[in-house]
Design a protein around this motif. Structure first.
Motif, short mmCIF file in Angstrom:
data_model
loop_
_atom_site.label_atom_id
_atom_site.label_comp_id
_atom_site.label_asym_id
_atom_site.label_seq_id
_atom_site.Cartn_x
_atom_site.Cartn_y
_atom_site.Cartn_z
N THR A 70 0.83 -1.20 0.00
CA THR A 70 0.00 0.00 0.00
C THR A 70 0.86 1.26 0.00
N LEU A 71 0.49 2.20 -0.85
CA LEU A 71 1.10 3.52 -0.87
C LEU A 71 0.01 4.54 -0.51
N THR A 72 0.28 5.37 0.46
CA THR A 72 -0.64 6.45 0.80
C THR A 72 -0.16 7.69 0.06
N ILE A 73 -1.01 8.19 -0.82
CA ILE A 73 -0.62 9.27 -1.73
C ILE A 73 -1.46 10.52 -1.47
N GLY A 74 -0.79 11.62 -1.23
CA GLY A 74 -1.48 12.89 -1.03
C GLY A 74 -1.55 13.67 -2.33
N TYR A 75 -2.71 14.21 -2.63
CA TYR A 75 -2.88 14.95 -3.88
C TYR A 75 -3.58 16.28 -3.63
N VAL A 76 -3.36 17.20 -4.55
CA VAL A 76 -4.00 18.51 -4.53
C VAL A 76 -4.72 18.67 -5.85
N LYS A 77 -5.94 19.19 -5.84
CA LYS A 77 -6.73 19.30 -7.06
C LYS A 77 -6.37 20.56 -7.85
N VAL A 78 -5.26 20.46 -8.58
CA VAL A 78 -4.86 21.50 -9.52
C VAL A 78 -4.64 20.84 -10.87
N GLY A 79 -4.84 21.59 -11.94
CA GLY A 79 -4.86 21.01 -13.28
C GLY A 79 -3.61 20.28 -13.69
N HIS A 80 -2.44 20.80 -13.29
CA HIS A 80 -1.21 20.18 -13.75
C HIS A 80 -0.94 18.84 -13.08
N LEU A 81 -1.77 18.47 -12.11
CA LEU A 81 -1.65 17.14 -11.49
C LEU A 81 -2.73 16.18 -11.99
N ALA A 82 -3.37 16.50 -13.10
CA ALA A 82 -4.41 15.64 -13.65
C ALA A 82 -3.95 14.22 -13.94
N PRO A 83 -2.67 13.96 -14.24
CA PRO A 83 -2.25 12.57 -14.41
C PRO A 83 -2.50 11.69 -13.19
N MET A 84 -2.72 12.31 -12.02
CA MET A 84 -3.04 11.55 -10.81
C MET A 84 -4.34 10.77 -10.96
N LEU A 85 -5.21 11.22 -11.87
CA LEU A 85 -6.56 10.68 -11.98
C LEU A 85 -6.57 9.18 -12.24
N ALA A 86 -5.64 8.70 -13.04
CA ALA A 86 -5.69 7.30 -13.47
C ALA A 86 -4.68 6.39 -12.78
N ILE A 87 -3.88 6.93 -11.85
CA ILE A 87 -2.79 6.10 -11.33
C ILE A 87 -3.27 4.92 -10.48
N ALA A 88 -4.39 5.09 -9.76
CA ALA A 88 -4.85 4.00 -8.88
C ALA A 88 -5.16 2.75 -9.68
N ASP A 89 -5.86 2.90 -10.80
CA ASP A 89 -6.21 1.74 -11.64
C ASP A 89 -4.96 1.10 -12.23
N THR A 90 -4.03 1.94 -12.67
CA THR A 90 -2.79 1.42 -13.25
C THR A 90 -1.98 0.68 -12.20
N LEU A 91 -1.86 1.25 -11.01
CA LEU A 91 -1.06 0.64 -9.96
C LEU A 91 -1.69 -0.64 -9.41
N LYS A 92 -3.00 -0.72 -9.48
CA LYS A 92 -3.67 -1.93 -9.00
C LYS A 92 -3.17 -3.15 -9.77
N LYS A 93 -2.94 -2.98 -11.08
CA LYS A 93 -2.43 -4.07 -11.91
C LYS A 93 -1.00 -4.45 -11.52
N LEU A 94 -0.30 -3.50 -10.89
CA LEU A 94 1.09 -3.71 -10.52
C LEU A 94 1.24 -4.14 -9.05
N ASN A 95 0.11 -4.49 -8.44
CA ASN A 95 0.08 -4.98 -7.05
C ASN A 95 0.41 -3.87 -6.05
N VAL A 96 0.15 -2.63 -6.44
CA VAL A 96 0.32 -1.50 -5.53
C VAL A 96 -1.07 -0.95 -5.22
N ILE A 97 -1.42 -0.97 -3.95
CA ILE A 97 -2.74 -0.50 -3.52
C ILE A 97 -2.61 0.97 -3.12
#
Length: 334
Positions: free
Chosen positions: A40-67
């Motif tokens: 498990t990785l606990t990830i802190g995020y801020v809702k600003v436009g330049h961090l939009a790539p954060m949107l899809a990382i959870a699904d991608t990481l799930k396949k890599l065994n990272v929760i």
């Protein structure tokens, strides 16, 4: 009137794009293998436009065994505090946060990479005339003290030999919405803020970009908009998971940087704003970090010079910016 406003906005955005820092292309390494055991990785995020790539990382990481356990913060400073306390493993913070925490004697923050670059223009309330730097004299300018944009502004003033006291600084707490509301009420004449709130104000006709007041390219601070960072503990105990997080982020970033409409769509979902705000906003942002150790050292020296931090840590701060994982991933894993 509507067409003239759109024409003006297009002209401004074109000019801003010309000033953005170019991000070299890279070959991203192939997708890493899943971890042998879930982590498990606990990830802190801020809702600003330049961090939009954060949107899809959870699904991608799930396949890599990272929760992924996600924690939302309103400001970079809040995410920085969470990293220092160890309550999150990875977070998005300000590009100048490393020298700040190091000057406080804390070494639990490790910078990993920048996220995006942009020109920065003062946003001025409609009806207020600010055409050049001399026009800020006596104006009420909304600032977020200690924020990334404030550092950019203060460094630019210093480089231009403009006294900081030439304008009235109005401290505004909270997120970007507070700046928008203060401008609309007439509490301030202008503000230093971030996207999408800048484009939101301009698009609504409540303000305009002062095209000659560009403060995002000072030598000391630079045009970087943010930084991904991890705790030193996570770098030691969860390094393989951190590597996979970075791959997932870079993968999403690469896809969005090649497709402005996809970027606008992701931006809209990420921050919860309509496409008529995010579409013009993405034209201002160039995804891909431009931050490096040399820029962080320059920031550290300037922050001490400005009296922001009590100690000059420019000689040691580079040790806490570890972009080795990102460089390896951006060179195909070599």
């Amino acid at each position: 009137m509507e067409n003239s406003v759109k024409s003006l906005l297009q002209s401004i955005y074109s000019g801003l794009l010309a000033l953005c820092v170019a991000q070299p292309a890279f070959a991203l390494a192939p997708e890493p293998a899943p971890l042998p055991q879930p982590l498990t990785l606990t990830i802190g995020y801020v809702k600003v436009g330049h961090l939009a790539p954060m949107l899809a990382i959870a699904d991608t990481l799930k396949k890599l065994n990272v929760i992924v356990k996600s924690v939302e913060f309103v400001r970079y400073a809040d995410a920085r505090t969470a990293l220092l306390s160890g309550s999150i493993d990875i977070g998005a913070v300000g590009p100048g946060d490393l020298p700040i925490v190091l000057a406080q004697g804390n070494t639990n923050l490790v910078g990993l990479t920048g996220v995006a670059a942009s020109s920065k223009y003062l946003v001025v309330r409609t009806g207020v005339q600010i055409n050049d730097w001399k026009d800020i004299a006596g104006k009420r300018i909304g600032i977020a003290p200690g924020s990334a944009v404030w550092f950019q502004w203060a460094a630019t003033l210093a480089e231009k030999n403009i006294p900081y006291k030439s304008f009235t600084a109005v401290n505004i707490q909270g997120g970007g919405t507070a700046f928008v509301q203060a401008l609309k009420r007439g509490d301030i004449d202008a503000f230093l803020c971030w996207e999408p709130f800048e484009s939101q104000v301009v698009g609504a006709g409540d303000g305009y970009f002062a095209k000659r007041i560009e403060y995002g390219h000072s030598k000391a601070v630079g045009a970087e908009l943010g930084m991904l960072a991890a705790t030193s503990t996570a770098m030691k105990t969860k390094r393989d998971a951190v590597q996979r997080f970075l791959w997932a982020y870079l993968h999403g970033q690469d896809a969005l940087s090649k497709n402005p409409e996809a970027f606008a769509q992701a931006y809209s979902r990420y921050v919860g704003l309509p496409l008529d705000v995010t579409r013009p906003s993405v034209r201002l942002i160039q995804l891909g970090g431009v931050l490096d150790a040399a820029q962080i050292k320059a920031q550290a020296a300037e922050f001490h010079k400005l009296g922001v931090i009590p100690k000059d840590v420019s000689n040691e701060v580079g040790q806490y910016f570890d972009d080795s994982l990102v460089k390896a991933l951006q060179h195909g894993g070599t």
